[in-house]
Design a protein around this motif. Structure first.
Motif, short mmCIF file in Angstrom:
data_model
loop_
_atom_site.label_atom_id
_atom_site.label_comp_id
_atom_site.label_asym_id
_atom_site.label_seq_id
_atom_site.Cartn_x
_atom_site.Cartn_y
_atom_site.Cartn_z
N MET A 9 0.34 1.32 -6.51
CA MET A 9 1.44 0.35 -6.34
C MET A 9 1.19 -0.88 -7.20
N GLN A 10 -0.03 -1.36 -7.18
CA GLN A 10 -0.36 -2.57 -7.94
C GLN A 10 -0.22 -2.33 -9.44
N ALA A 62 1.25 -6.60 3.04
CA ALA A 62 0.07 -5.77 2.77
C ALA A 62 0.27 -4.32 3.18
N ASP A 63 0.78 -4.10 4.38
CA ASP A 63 0.95 -2.73 4.86
C ASP A 63 2.05 -2.71 5.91
N VAL A 119 8.03 2.95 10.49
CA VAL A 119 7.22 2.89 9.26
C VAL A 119 6.53 4.23 9.04
N THR A 120 6.74 4.79 7.87
CA THR A 120 6.06 6.01 7.46
C THR A 120 4.83 5.63 6.64
N PRO A 121 3.63 6.03 7.06
CA PRO A 121 2.43 5.70 6.29
C PRO A 121 2.47 6.33 4.89
N ASN A 172 0.82 -1.23 0.00
CA ASN A 172 0.00 0.00 0.00
C ASN A 172 0.85 1.27 0.00
N GLY A 173 2.18 1.12 -0.07
CA GLY A 173 3.08 2.28 -0.08
C GLY A 173 3.67 2.64 1.27
#
Length: 337
Positions: free
Chosen positions: A331-332, A270-271, A307-309, A233-234
């Motif tokens: 991303m996908q 995933a995240d 982790v940076t959202p 998800n970036g």
């Protein structure tokens, strides 16, 4: 732009029968080279941070497989040992999986050597492309802040975030660089400043705790950082302290750029909540260069990544191009999965 401007350092060097690594623990006081002649030597260099930076770790691990093959070591055991050296940087696992794929196809030591060299060469080429892509986003005359070390010391050469800075300086887009010190290993103070000064790039060191004040002053238009793992998800894992820089940047209207090769993208994660964050020994916070600086009996919590959202990232730059405001769909579209 002259791609060779401000680019003189190569910290991972293959010499035909051994791997030479510039010991990053000794810089800037000493330039000491470590000779690795087997997979165990490479594993220890990775584990002890003699070599660091996600791309450089992966490259070193690939050469570790070559050394194991040349020395007649059991390759599954050697690759398992190398894989366990550091848990967060996905490049390590990617490089080992690539070497295993070649091995599964019957590759001998010479073929494995060619594959490791290809991994290293491809990283350098990717860094140059990322430098061009990232620099094009920066308005001429800008000030840029970076965190940790993402340059030639952390890669095959040129660098990821520091590659953007090298390209931006060469193109006249970046007028001033600010490097955060990056506690507790001081990668920014010891390594990034060493690279910047060595290559004649205008730079100032700032304390980690001065970052928000610096952004408030208007001297910084972009924060440019690397990554150790990028989720589907970036969300991006990078050196501890990156997350708070992203928060401060958003508050002060400063743009935030993540620069990393596509090998750092992990579409199977995933995240950010699914990224394993490495915890290291408390002694790294309690001492400085082997000298205790904190009272005996004190303890410490020492995560070395955060982790940076994705919501705080203005641009994600890989060798495939620029993704502005990354999310799962973007991303996908670029990386599949």
């Amino acid at each position: 732009m002259n791609a060779n401007a401000h680019d003189s350092i190569r910290a991972v060097q293959w010499h035909g029968d051994y791997l030479s690594l510039l010991d990053q623990r000794k810089l800037p006081a000493q330039s000491v080279w470590i000779e690795c002649r087997n997979a165990s030597d490479v594993t220890m260099a990775i584990k002890d941070l003699a070599v660091r930076g996600a791309p450089a770790i992966g490259i070193a691990a690939a050469w570790g497989v070559v050394l194991a093959a040349r020395g007649g070591e059991p390759l599954p055991a050697a690759m398992a040992m190398l894989r366990a050296a550091r848990p967060t940087a996905v490049n390590l696992m990617w490089a080992l999986d690539r070497m295993k794929s070649r091995l599964d196809l019957g590759a001998n030591a010479a073929a494995l050597q060619a594959e490791a060299q290809a991994i290293q060469d491809e990283d350098l080429a990717a860094n140059r492309r990322m430098g061009e892509f990232g620099a094009a986003l920066i308005t001429p005359g800008s000030g840029v802040m970076t965190h940790c070390n993402t340059g030639s010391l952390a890669t095959a050469g040129f660098g990821t975030a520091l590659g953007v800075i090298r390209a931006g300086v060469s193109a006249g887009r970046i007028a001033q660089v600010f490097a955060g010190e990056t506690r507790p290993w001081l990668q920014g103070a010891r390594l990034t400043m060493w690279e910047l000064v060595n290559d004649g790039i205008p730079a100032r060191l700032v304390a980690d705790s001065a970052a928000s004040h610096l952004m408030k002053s208007g001297a910084v238009q972009w924060v440019v950082v690397g990554a150790d793992r990028i989720a589907a998800n970036g969300d991006t894992a990078n050196k501890i302290g990156t997350y708070q820089l992203a928060i401060a940047a958003r508050h002060h209207g400063v743009k935030f750029m993540v620069v990393a090769p596509s090998t750092t993208v992990d579409m199977a994660t995933a995240d950010g909540d699914d990224i394993e964050i490495e915890l290291r020994e408390a002694t790294e916070l309690l001492s400085m260069s082997g000298t205790r600086t904190v009272v005996e009996g004190a303890d410490a919590w020492n995560p070395v990544f955060d982790v940076t959202p994705a919501a705080l990232i203005d641009a994600l730059v890989t060798e495939r191009g620029v993704i502005e405001h990354p999310d799962q769909a973007k991303m996908q579209a670029v990386f599949g999965g």
